[in-house]
Design a protein around this motif. Structure first.
Motif, PDB file in Angstrom:
ATOM      1  N   ILE A 284      56.970  63.135  25.342  1.00 43.38           N
ATOM      2  CA  ILE A 284      56.410  64.133  24.509  1.00 43.38           C
ATOM      3  C   ILE A 284      56.359  65.492  24.949  1.00 43.38           C
ATOM      4  N   VAL A 285      56.796  66.502  24.329  1.00 42.78           N
ATOM      5  CA  VAL A 285      56.660  67.642  24.703  1.00 42.78           C
ATOM      6  C   VAL A 285      55.704  68.559  24.429  1.00 42.78           C
ATOM      7  N   PRO A 286      54.700  68.785  25.322  1.00 45.83           N
ATOM      8  CA  PRO A 286      53.481  69.510  25.095  1.00 45.83           C
ATOM      9  C   PRO A 286      53.773  70.857  24.551  1.00 45.83           C
TER      10      PRO A 286
ATOM     11  N   TYR B 224      49.727  58.443  20.121  1.00 42.41           N
ATOM     12  CA  TYR B 224      48.216  59.128  19.765  1.00 42.41           C
ATOM     13  C   TYR B 224      47.168  58.379  20.819  1.00 42.41           C
ATOM     14  N   GLY B 225      47.425  57.212  21.292  1.00 44.12           N
ATOM     15  CA  GLY B 225      46.578  56.481  21.879  1.00 44.12           C
ATOM     16  C   GLY B 225      46.626  56.819  23.363  1.00 44.12           C
ATOM     17  N   ILE B 226      47.722  56.970  23.946  1.00 42.53           N
ATOM     18  CA  ILE B 226      47.940  57.193  25.416  1.00 42.53           C
ATOM     19  C   ILE B 226      48.630  58.201  25.958  1.00 42.53           C
ATOM     20  N   SER B 227      48.614  59.280  25.156  1.00 45.47           N
ATOM     21  CA  SER B 227      49.387  60.480  25.766  1.00 45.47           C
ATOM     22  C   SER B 227      48.259  61.502  26.260  1.00 45.47           C
TER      23      SER B 227
ATOM     24  N   ILE C 167      40.386  69.663  27.889  1.00 43.34           N
ATOM     25  CA  ILE C 167      40.651  67.997  28.084  1.00 43.34           C
ATOM     26  C   ILE C 167      41.657  67.288  28.273  1.00 43.34           C
ATOM     27  N   GLU C 168      42.848  67.991  27.576  1.00 40.35           N
ATOM     28  CA  GLU C 168      44.103  67.549  27.492  1.00 40.35           C
ATOM     29  C   GLU C 168      44.650  67.859  29.078  1.00 40.35           C
ATOM     30  N   GLU C 169      44.629  68.877  29.308  1.00 45.42           N
ATOM     31  CA  GLU C 169      44.942  69.431  30.644  1.00 45.42           C
ATOM     32  C   GLU C 169      44.425  68.504  31.551  1.00 45.42           C
ATOM     33  N   GLU C 170      43.117  68.330  31.728  1.00 40.02           N
ATOM     34  CA  GLU C 170      42.507  67.528  32.877  1.00 40.02           C
ATOM     35  C   GLU C 170      42.897  66.013  32.593  1.00 40.02           C
ATOM     36  N   CYS C 171      42.943  65.651  31.584  1.00 39.16           N
ATOM     37  CA  CYS C 171      43.615  64.057  31.283  1.00 39.16           C
ATOM     38  C   CYS C 171      44.953  64.067  31.861  1.00 39.16           C
ATOM     39  N   LEU C 172      45.711  64.977  31.426  1.00 37.39           N
ATOM     40  CA  LEU C 172      47.373  64.791  31.929  1.00 37.39           C
ATOM     41  C   LEU C 172      47.292  64.859  33.346  1.00 37.39           C
TER      42      LEU C 172
ATOM     43  N   VAL D  32      55.428  64.569  29.293  1.00 40.67           N
ATOM     44  CA  VAL D  32      54.794  63.249  29.255  1.00 40.67           C
ATOM     45  C   VAL D  32      55.906  62.197  28.863  1.00 40.67           C
ATOM     46  N   ILE D  33      55.982  61.421  29.765  1.00 40.61           N
ATOM     47  CA  ILE D  33      57.046  60.169  29.626  1.00 40.61           C
ATOM     48  C   ILE D  33      56.200  58.917  29.569  1.00 40.61           C
ATOM     49  N   ILE D  34      56.513  58.102  28.351  1.00 41.28           N
ATOM     50  CA  ILE D  34      55.772  56.751  28.368  1.00 41.28           C
ATOM     51  C   ILE D  34      57.070  55.745  28.405  1.00 41.28           C
TER      52      ILE D  34
END
Lengths: 285, 285
Positions: free
Chosen positions: A241-243, A121-124, A250-255, A205-207
């Protein structure tokens, strides 16, 4: 009293509350098998031993089944603490221990902490309202293939939700599933079921090993991971995380910029013994 | 450099990493409007001032829209920190700030921390794999009723998932929705839509002000909450979790005993200035 104390993802992500609880234990048992912890649980063992505490590292068989009887009996006369990397109540085995202890009239204190789930939740870069059901990818065992995670991704994608995937780890055998292995397993399942949930062009996304010195977060295509990305081949803890197919702007720009957000921190030289002593003097139950 | 530093749910649930980052700021801006924090943000302000730091409490208009230009410009020459109760990236407004800063070439460091969402996984007795999409219950505004949370509960229940509900807070106006208000709103929506998602006999989990001195977790029926439970009428932060209709045996047993698990902790007298000083000496970027 029985205390279940979360240690968070690493020494530096441990809270003041958890440290203050640790110093008020007669016996400390450290769960070494449910989650990874950085840099190493030995630091906690050494610091508690230096304070004269009785402390030992527990394996799976020490904290499950009949072995818990010993812990619960001891907790009737002493403050027994089970220190758990991550959050103590995420693992069903710890929830079962809590229930057993309460049924036997033992007072139970639980101290939550950050787990890998919290980090999702915090870093994706993904919005908390759009995070769907979680699944774990495991290797086929005894010829049985666990198709469940692919169904969860399908289900979440149909509803425009993101899917967090935990990857199998077996700390006792030193096994950590890499993102490439996980994706190969998922694509095999998809091929076998003749479904069309994931495409090689999908970005994920891979953490990697959050809280460690080699931590990184990558936003890349499935194809690139399958082709091999050196820093994602190290055997450590990963979350994928599979979006959802549609992203919020904002998700797109952040990613697009996630590689530039610093989530790997400078060194802090934490003197755990000193901290334990400070918080010991100020804590009393 | 711009740093977004999560402060967790309370002083005692702050991590060593967050404290170590706070001492390495030239300017600290504390977000006072997205989440509650216990016992009070004044402790952080006082401790940082005592160390000679420039620190101020920010309102919504200081961290949104054009106001962020000032912060980003300042971050081009100084280490500017935005300290956020809970987790900094949960609020879309902070994710937008991060993206804007990166676009302008400013280095951004994000330090995640526990938020209320994390607590749902860690202290609700419910299994992480069965937690569905989250929703927020808000009051009707300008005649518009937000039916969305009831649809989320329906959707999750149809799929045998639990639904976490965040309740509206407005820290600037001192408004905190109580569980009774939230349930009245949901039942009104249900009545209006002629749906059958919630029944008054359904049992729900209520987390009150986790991390505070009056924190409590209750497992009770909707009817009882509507009739009025004194400790759930206090104006503070609440989270409700509406469980799936079918519970796993360990979830059920844990919930039956949740009132006996201690999640409200003994006092620890944390000397934040001392901690800041210890971690200040050992940190360098």
């Amino acid at each position: 009293m029985l205390k279940l104390i979360g240690l968070g993802l690493s020494l530096e992500f441990t809270t003041l509350r958890s440290i203050a609880e640790l110093v008020n234990c007669d016996e400390v048992v450290i769960d070494s098998y449910t989650s990874a912890w950085f840099p190493s649980l030995d630091i906690v063992v050494q610091a508690l031993k230096a304070m004269g505490k009785s402390v030992r590292i527990a394996k799976r068989e020490d904290l499950e089944g009949t072995a818990t009887k010993y812990l619960i009996d001891m907790a009737k006369s002493k403050d027994v603490c089970v220190a758990v990397p991550g959050d103590p109540m995420i693992a069903t085995t710890h929830a079962a221990l809590v229930v057993d202890a309460i049924k036997q009239g033992v007072e139970v204190v639980v101290v939550p902490s950050m787990s890998v789930i919290n980090a999702i939740y915090g870093i994706s870069c993904l919005q908390s309202y759009r995070i769907g059901k979680i699944a774990t990818v495991v290797r086929p065992k005894n010829g049985i293939v666990y198709e469940y995670p692919l169904h969860v991704i399908r289900y979440n994608r149909e509803r425009d939700l993101h899917t967090p995937l935990l990857l199998e780890i077996d700390l006792e055998k030193g096994y950590f599933m890499t993102p490439r292995e996980a994706l190969e397993i998922l694509l095999d399942i998809q091929h076998h079921l003749k479904l069309d949930v994931l495409s090689e062009d999908d970005k994920i996304v891979i953490i990697k090993a959050f809280g460690s010195r080699t931590s990184t977060i990558v936003y890349t295509s499935i194809k690139e991971v399958l082709d091999g990305i050196a820093e994602l081949e190290e055997r450590t803890v990963y979350t994928i995380i599979v979006p959802a197919r549609r992203l919020h702007p904002i998700e797109e720009e952040c990613l697009q910029n996630i590689g530039k957000i610093v989530y790997r921190y400078s060194h802090i030289d934490i003197d755990l013994i000193k901290l334990l002593n400070i918080l010991s003097k100020s804590a009393n139950r």
